[in-house]
Design an enzyme around this catalytic site. Structure first.
Site, PDB file in Angstrom:
ATOM      1  N   ASP B   9       0.717  -0.993  -0.060  1.00 14.29           N
ATOM      2  CA  ASP B   9       0.185  -0.165   0.163  1.00 14.29           C
ATOM      3  C   ASP B   9       1.084   1.283  -0.128  1.00 14.29           C
ATOM      4  O   ASP B   9       2.086   1.750   0.705  1.00 14.29           O
ATOM      5  CB  ASP B   9      -0.809   0.053   1.603  1.00 14.29           C
ATOM      6  CG  ASP B   9      -2.035  -1.062   0.978  1.00 14.29           C
ATOM      7  OD1 ASP B   9      -2.002  -1.666   0.195  1.00 14.29           O
ATOM      8  OD2 ASP B   9      -2.779  -0.433   2.024  1.00 14.29           O
ATOM      9  N   LYS B  66      -7.227   0.611  -4.983  1.00 11.98           N
ATOM     10  CA  LYS B  66      -8.972   0.861  -4.815  1.00 11.98           C
ATOM     11  C   LYS B  66      -9.646   1.592  -5.490  1.00 11.98           C
ATOM     12  O   LYS B  66     -10.040   3.020  -5.197  1.00 11.98           O
ATOM     13  CB  LYS B  66      -8.420   0.341  -2.687  1.00 11.98           C
ATOM     14  CG  LYS B  66      -7.595  -0.177  -2.606  1.00 11.98           C
ATOM     15  CD  LYS B  66      -7.508  -0.003  -1.108  1.00 11.98           C
ATOM     16  CE  LYS B  66      -6.631  -0.872  -0.442  1.00 11.98           C
ATOM     17  NZ  LYS B  66      -6.582  -2.851  -0.039  1.00 11.98           N
ATOM     18  N   GLY B 138      -5.115  -2.449   8.560  1.00 15.19           N
ATOM     19  CA  GLY B 138      -5.005  -1.073   9.752  1.00 15.19           C
ATOM     20  C   GLY B 138      -4.986  -1.824  10.936  1.00 15.19           C
ATOM     21  O   GLY B 138      -4.689  -1.085  11.600  1.00 15.19           O
ATOM     22  N   ARG B 150      -7.154 -20.274   6.439  1.00 17.28           N
ATOM     23  CA  ARG B 150      -7.889 -21.342   6.986  1.00 17.28           C
ATOM     24  C   ARG B 150      -9.456 -21.641   6.102  1.00 17.28           C
ATOM     25  O   ARG B 150      -9.612 -23.060   6.372  1.00 17.28           O
ATOM     26  CB  ARG B 150      -7.231 -21.049   8.154  1.00 17.28           C
ATOM     27  CG  ARG B 150      -6.274 -21.283   8.838  1.00 17.28           C
ATOM     28  CD  ARG B 150      -5.933 -22.029  10.013  1.00 17.28           C
ATOM     29  NE  ARG B 150      -4.642 -22.049  10.896  1.00 17.28           N
ATOM     30  CZ  ARG B 150      -4.057 -23.585  10.673  1.00 17.28           C
ATOM     31  NH1 ARG B 150      -3.922 -24.522   9.454  1.00 17.28           N
ATOM     32  NH2 ARG B 150      -2.375 -22.898  10.922  1.00 17.28           N
ATOM     33  N   GLY B 199      -3.616  -7.522   8.473  1.00 23.60           N
ATOM     34  CA  GLY B 199      -3.235  -7.503   8.883  1.00 23.60           C
ATOM     35  C   GLY B 199      -1.215  -7.860   9.176  1.00 23.60           C
ATOM     36  O   GLY B 199      -1.013  -7.956  10.546  1.00 23.60           O
ATOM     37  N   GLY B 220      -0.320  -3.803   4.017  1.00 28.06           N
ATOM     38  CA  GLY B 220      -1.141  -2.018   3.994  1.00 28.06           C
ATOM     39  C   GLY B 220      -0.250  -1.154   4.962  1.00 28.06           C
ATOM     40  O   GLY B 220       0.934  -0.710   5.048  1.00 28.06           O
ATOM     41  N   SER B 221      -0.595  -1.488   6.464  1.00 27.17           N
ATOM     42  CA  SER B 221      -0.630  -0.263   7.205  1.00 27.17           C
ATOM     43  C   SER B 221       0.646  -0.553   7.762  1.00 27.17           C
ATOM     44  O   SER B 221       1.392   0.724   8.246  1.00 27.17           O
ATOM     45  CB  SER B 221      -1.280  -0.233   7.931  1.00 27.17           C
ATOM     46  OG  SER B 221      -2.432   0.026   7.770  1.00 27.17           O
TER      47      SER B 221
END
Lengths: 203, 302
Positions: B9, B66, B138, B150, B199, B220-221
């Protein structure tokens, strides 16, 4: 080990596995009955008798080859005669230069390639491609953000063209295709590459 | 072409260049990184198109961007601009609370999030060319991404083990077409690539997700939050209102995530990557059990 000894020792064919369509090439090699090895380290590189550079992102791959100390040993082995086959991104990585871009390559194949020559991602297509060395039946060539050969040196042979540009070329022990044979179930090009390694293996 | 790679990101062209230098296979352009979207609240939209253009001009790796779920206006803009991939993403505020985009109608490939096999197959039916776990964007917490990977994997295993006469009922329960369900049962994999997202914040997180069968990683973050410049615990902002980032730390951190993704089977390489975070600390994570349901981005767009 010298190249001839590796070929004679039934060493596996490697697929450079830092990034890209690795699993599909490994599966194709297994379908044609040869030992295949995902190559991520210098030790693995030293153990193979041929190497496929799969489709992926060329800017990324060159960086990763340097980061993981594979670029220099790979170039050395190719110059020593290791049979290699670059598909799509692999063609770009092997090329002498990239048209209109300041992009680093391994510079082992005497061609200039144009990146994304057929357009960006939206211009992907499957084409029935004439490849005379594979026989009369056309090959299902899948082009995805594919390069083409813009110009080539005297030692390079064009094995197939599309839209007026070379898309399958060979220079000695180096083969390069702009398309993705690993995404089809037609294994004739994998057989052809095998023939470049062990001529007697072709039936 | 993106398989085995890391997609990062980025908010600005400068961040995109850091991602490219670090070895990302693609960048994802968005208005704010998910952690900042989460903190700021309000409506999160497609990125400013001038910034998307700036990012496309800055890098030679593919550029994704996005759009809000169901927002065909945003999607047509990005298609017109020629970005390489569109992410119809639950991280942005949904524009349509019932329907996703008819992605078959676009000339450009889409990636979509999924929590389970049914969601994945419905997105593929709509035309998605790539699926990613939703995870909990995030949050800095990998638990949801693990659960989604899973769950998708278990769903595939269930289909693969099912006798043919049960597949129609499975298709009904999954809300997916029989043809697609039968194909997954036969091939024991999704017909498109499956990445992990939501995550991932450390090299070990990336190695974990690759070991669980992810074919690549979205971060991402994780990177730019860890490299954020703070004063007394508060983020600093530049003149354009973007959070300030230490470029050296971001580069080290991003390289470490790439190394751990490539060499996820080699614990020694993951250790080396984890020791090379440029002095940064991973972002503070959220305990998802403390969040109320409306704060969970992964619940959007089933």
């Amino acid at each position: 080990m010298p190249e001839a000894a590796l070929v004679a020792s039934a060493a596996p064919i490697g697929v450079l596995a830092l990034q890209g369509d690795v699993a599909e090439h490994l599966a194709a090699l297994q379908r044609i009955g040869v030992a295949a090895l995902a190559v991520k380290t210098e030790a693995q590189l030293a153990s193979v008798c041929g190497l496929i550079l799969p489709g992926g992102e060329s800017t990324t791959l060159i960086r990763l080859l340097h980061r993981f100390a594979l670029a220099a040993p790979l170039v050395a082995r190719i110059r020593a005669g290791l049979p290699v086959w670059g598909t799509c991104m692999g063609m770009i990585v092997l090329a002498h230069e990239v048209a209109e871009l300041e992009q680093e390559t391994l510079d082992v194949l005497d061609i200039c390639v144009r990146r994304n020559a057929f357009g960006r991602q939206m211009a992907s297509a499957e084409v029935a491609l004439d490849i005379p060395v594979l026989g009369p039946e056309p090959f299902p060539a899948i082009f995805i953000r594919a390069p083409w050969v813009e110009s080539l040196g005297a030692g390079v042979e064009v094995l197939a063209s599309h839209g007026g540009h070379g898309v399958l070329v060979r220079q000695g022990s180096i083969l390069a295709s702009a398309f993705h044979p690993e995404l089809t179930h037609d294994d004739r090009l994998h057989h052809y590459f095998l023939g470049m390694i062990t001529p007697f293996a072709l039936d | 072409m993106l398989k085995g790679g890391v997609i990062m990101d980025v908010v600005t062209p400068e961040q995109a260049l850091i991602a490219q230098e670090a070895g990302a296979v693609a960048v994802m352009a968005l208005e704010r990184i998910p952690a900042d979207i989460r903190a700021a609240g309000g409506v999160a939209r497609m990125s400013d198109l001038n910034l998307v253009q700036g990012i496309m001009d800055a890098v030679s790796i593919p550029v994704m961007a996005k759009v809000r779920i169901g927002h065909l206006g945003e999607a047509r803009c990005l298609e017109q601009m020629g970005v390489d991939f569109i992410d119809e993403s639950e991280v942005l505020t949904p524009a349509d609370d019932k329907y996703h985009l008819p992605k078959q109608e676009y000339r450009i490939p889409f990636v979509c999030g999924a929590r389970d096999l049914g969601e994945a197959l419905r997105r593929i039916s709509e035309g998605a060319a790539m699926i990613r776990s939703k995870g909990e964007a995030g949050s800095g917490n990998i638990v949801e991404a693990v659960r989604h990977m899973r769950t998708i994997r278990d769903g595939i295993a269930t289909l693969a083990a099912a006798p043919p006469e049960e597949l129609v009922a499975h298709a009904r329960d999954l809300g997916a077409s029989y043809e697609l369900v039968a194909q997954v049962a036969q091939e024991r994999k999704l017909p498109v690539v499956l990445f992990c997202a939501g995550g991932v914040s450390t090299p070990a997180d990336a190695a974990l997700m690759m070991s669980l069968g992810a074919e690549g990683i979205f971060v991402g973050s994780g990177i730019f939050k860890a490299a954020a410049i703070t004063k007394n615990g508060k983020a600093e902002y530049d003149a354009n209102g973007f959070p300030r980032v230490d470029p050296d730390i971001a580069l080290s951190y991003a390289k470490a995530i790439v190394a751990a993704t490539t060499h996820f089977e080699d614990a020694g390489a993951v250790v080396a990557a984890s020791k090379a975070l440029g002095g940064a600390k991973p972002m503070a994570g959220l305990d998802l059990r403390q969040l109320s349901p409306h704060e969970l981005l992964s619940q959007r767009g089933a």
